[in-house]
Design an enzyme around this catalytic site. Structure first.
Site, PDB file in Angstrom:
ATOM      1  N   SER A   1       1.823  11.326 -10.075  1.00 28.47           N
ATOM      2  CA  SER A   1       2.798  11.644 -11.157  1.00 28.47           C
ATOM      3  C   SER A   1       2.465  11.304 -12.458  1.00 28.47           C
ATOM      4  O   SER A   1       1.258  10.590 -12.506  1.00 28.47           O
ATOM      5  CB  SER A   1       4.244  11.007 -10.813  1.00 28.47           C
ATOM      6  OG  SER A   1       3.983   9.485 -11.206  1.00 28.47           O
ATOM      7  N   LYS A   2       2.881  11.656 -13.647  1.00 22.50           N
ATOM      8  CA  LYS A   2       2.624  10.941 -14.946  1.00 22.50           C
ATOM      9  C   LYS A   2       2.134   9.637 -15.045  1.00 22.50           C
ATOM     10  O   LYS A   2       1.073   9.222 -15.447  1.00 22.50           O
ATOM     11  CB  LYS A   2       3.450  11.340 -15.967  1.00 22.50           C
ATOM     12  CG  LYS A   2       3.728  12.687 -16.367  1.00 22.50           C
ATOM     13  CD  LYS A   2       3.667  12.808 -17.884  1.00 22.50           C
ATOM     14  CE  LYS A   2       3.306  14.389 -18.193  1.00 22.50           C
ATOM     15  NZ  LYS A   2       4.560  15.271 -17.993  1.00 22.50           N
ATOM     16  N   ARG A   3       2.845   9.031 -14.462  1.00 16.95           N
ATOM     17  CA  ARG A   3       2.638   7.387 -14.459  1.00 16.95           C
ATOM     18  C   ARG A   3       1.300   7.146 -13.959  1.00 16.95           C
ATOM     19  O   ARG A   3       0.682   6.014 -14.134  1.00 16.95           O
ATOM     20  CB  ARG A   3       3.876   6.719 -13.624  1.00 16.95           C
ATOM     21  CG  ARG A   3       3.800   5.040 -13.659  1.00 16.95           C
ATOM     22  CD  ARG A   3       5.117   4.501 -13.125  1.00 16.95           C
ATOM     23  NE  ARG A   3       5.434   5.429 -11.611  1.00 16.95           N
ATOM     24  CZ  ARG A   3       4.931   4.947 -10.431  1.00 16.95           C
ATOM     25  NH1 ARG A   3       4.110   3.531 -10.382  1.00 16.95           N
ATOM     26  NH2 ARG A   3       5.186   5.428  -9.528  1.00 16.95           N
TER      27      ARG A   3
ATOM     28  N   GLY B   1      -1.285   8.906 -13.623  1.00 19.01           N
ATOM     29  CA  GLY B   1      -2.334   9.610 -14.334  1.00 19.01           C
ATOM     30  C   GLY B   1      -2.452  10.999 -14.311  1.00 19.01           C
ATOM     31  O   GLY B   1      -3.383  11.586 -14.280  1.00 19.01           O
TER      32      GLY B   1
END
Ligand code: GLU
Length: 473
Positions: free
Chosen positions: A242-244, A246
């Site tokens: 996910s974005k968190r 990377g």
């Protein structure tokens, strides 16, 4: 036909080049280089609603930044629609595909029935052998492949091994929609064939497509390319990226200050290895990379490792090269303004002199820019709270004591100022650190910096003494 290896990277331009895509591109690029072949770029832009020119540019720019340019100009999948139609019609003419006039209501009914019988929804083949003269008037048909009804389609995948698909699960899927546009499944095969692609290296989320795509190759009597479905990248905790974790565009990695060589080194190790080697140069990657060595398990993305690898490549880079990189990337760095505080020549000159000290500690270009701030700081120098604590807690007295000593240093360089400070500390019964800490705080406004004697040397006599006088008690 030549035996030359042709790989391709086939992103959909519905978003930027994300990190997983960059790794897929890297594997394709490396394999092509390793085998003396070429890598092509195909923009899968048939989804007109979601494809944007901005995304196409970002993908091409991202590949360029990483040094993964394609060997030929990009191919637009959308622009090849007429060819996709031609092949679908050729399959009908050859009896390998057929027109299907089933209405949306009929298809709904099939789906409902399958659901009730707890079967996966499958087209029931009702137009497979029907005479086209029975076609209802005014209905535009789709073209469906005439898939084998029994047996298996086997894909020999270079990463996943032998994968078997029972043909009854593949059903008579659609090649061409009633509006004449190709399905993704069909367009990919026609394009890969026409582009002469010999090796398809892509994410394993496409593995199930390989079965259906093989049926199209067979129906056309085309050579089936080698498939290599590489495992997806997961987060450090094993969850989907996910974005968190990377899952960002490569431009975000440029903004975080990673070097292309560092990011590539990190990415190549996600799913592929060469013994225990962690640090792998671009030349070594090309020499060593092989799809047979790609692991089957999902790779985990870990920022701490990326930082460590990138730090290595910063230290391994030449001083002038790092200055060039900082200057060219500064518009993308959040703290790039630091590198604009003086005319470019002045900035370059100071950076170059300070670089041997700066690059020892920085893991990213952002850190490198941050630690260079002392070179460009205007007086009166801003002092961070922690540095102020040191100065207020006796540091100003030390600075006052050192000032006349340093004023006496005739030939100013790192060694001569170090000797002077050591002498003074010894005379005063101070540990060297107790003298160095206040110096650092007064000269940089911070509690961490490159070696303090390098700081004195790089700042030069006049600027050093002026900054010290500001803090003298
Ligand atoms: N366009 C597809 C994607 O972005 C890739 C298709 C392929 O590699 O065959 O996931």
């Amino acid at each position: 036909m030549t035996d030359r290896v042709v790989t391709r990277f086939a992103p959909s331009p519905t978003g930027y080049l994300h990190i997983g895509g960059a790794r897929t591109a890297l594997f394709n690029w490396l394999y092509a280089r390793r085998m003396g072949g070429k890598m092509l770029l195909r923009i899968e832009d048939t989804d007109r609603e979601r494809s944007t020119e901005a995304a196409v540019s970002a993908i091409i720019e991202g590949l360029h930044w990483l040094g993964l340019d394609a060997d030929e100009p990009p191919v637009s999948q959308f622009a090849r629609a007429a060819r996709h139609r031609e092949v679908a019609e050729a399959l009908v003419a050859a009896g390998k595909a057929y027109y299907c006039y089933a209405s949306p209501a009929e298809l709904d009914e099939m789906r409902e029935k399958a659901k009730a019988e707890k079967r996966p929804p499958r087209y029931d083949g009702r137009w497979r052998d029907r005479d086209p003269s029975e076609a209802p008037a005014g209905v535009k048909p789709v073209i469906r492949i005439k898939a084998p009804l029994d047996g298996e389609t086997v894909v020999q995948d270079r990463v996943q091994g032998e994968v078997r698909f029972p043909n009854k699960d593949l059903d008579d899927f659609i090649l061409l929609r009633s509006d004449g546009t190709p399905t993704y499944m069909h367009a990919v095969v026609v394009d890969d064939h026409d582009m002469g692609v010999t090796h398809i290296i892509r994410g394993d989320d496409h593995l199930t497509n390989a079965g259906r795509q093989t049926l199209i190759y067979r129906a056309m009597d085309w050579d089936v390319p080698v498939f290599a479905h590489i495992p997806l990248i997961h987060g450090a905790d094993g969850a989907k990226l996910s974005k968190r974790h990377g899952a960002l565009g490569v431009e975000a990695y440029r903004e975080m200050g990673y070097l292309p060589v560092g990011l590539k080194n990190y990415l190549v190790r996600l799913g592929w290895s060469h013994g225990d080697d962690e640090i792998i140069s671009p030349e070594e990657m090309i020499a060593w990379f092989d799809i047979d060595d790609v692991n089957r398990g999902a790779a985990r993305f870990d920022f701490a490792k990326l930082d460590a690898v990138n730090g290595h490549w910063i230290r391994a880079s030449g001083d002038a090269e790092l200055v060039d990189m900082l200057m060219s990337v500064r518009e993308h760095l959040p703290n790039g303004a630091i590198l604009r505080s003086e005319p470019d020549e002045v900035v370059r000159d100071r950076l170059l002199r300070a670089m041997p000290g700066l690059k020892e500690r920085a893991k990213t270009l952002v850190e490198l820019a941050e630690s260079s701030a002392y070179l460009f700081a205007a007086r009166p120098l801003a002092i961070e709270p922690k540095a102020e604590e040191i100065l207020a807690g006796g540091g100003r007295e030390v600075v006052s004591g050192l000032l006349p000593v340093l004023e006496q240093v005739a030939d100013w360089n790192a060694a001569s100022v170090e000797a002077a400070v050591r002498d003074y500390a010894e005379q005063q019964g101070l540990k060297l650190g107790k003298a160095a800490q206040p110096l650092r705080a007064a000269l940089t406004g911070k509690t961490t910096s490159p070696g303090v004697f390098d700081v004195l040397d790089v700042l030069g006599r006049d600027e050093t003494l002026a900054r010290l006088r500001e803090q003298a008690a």
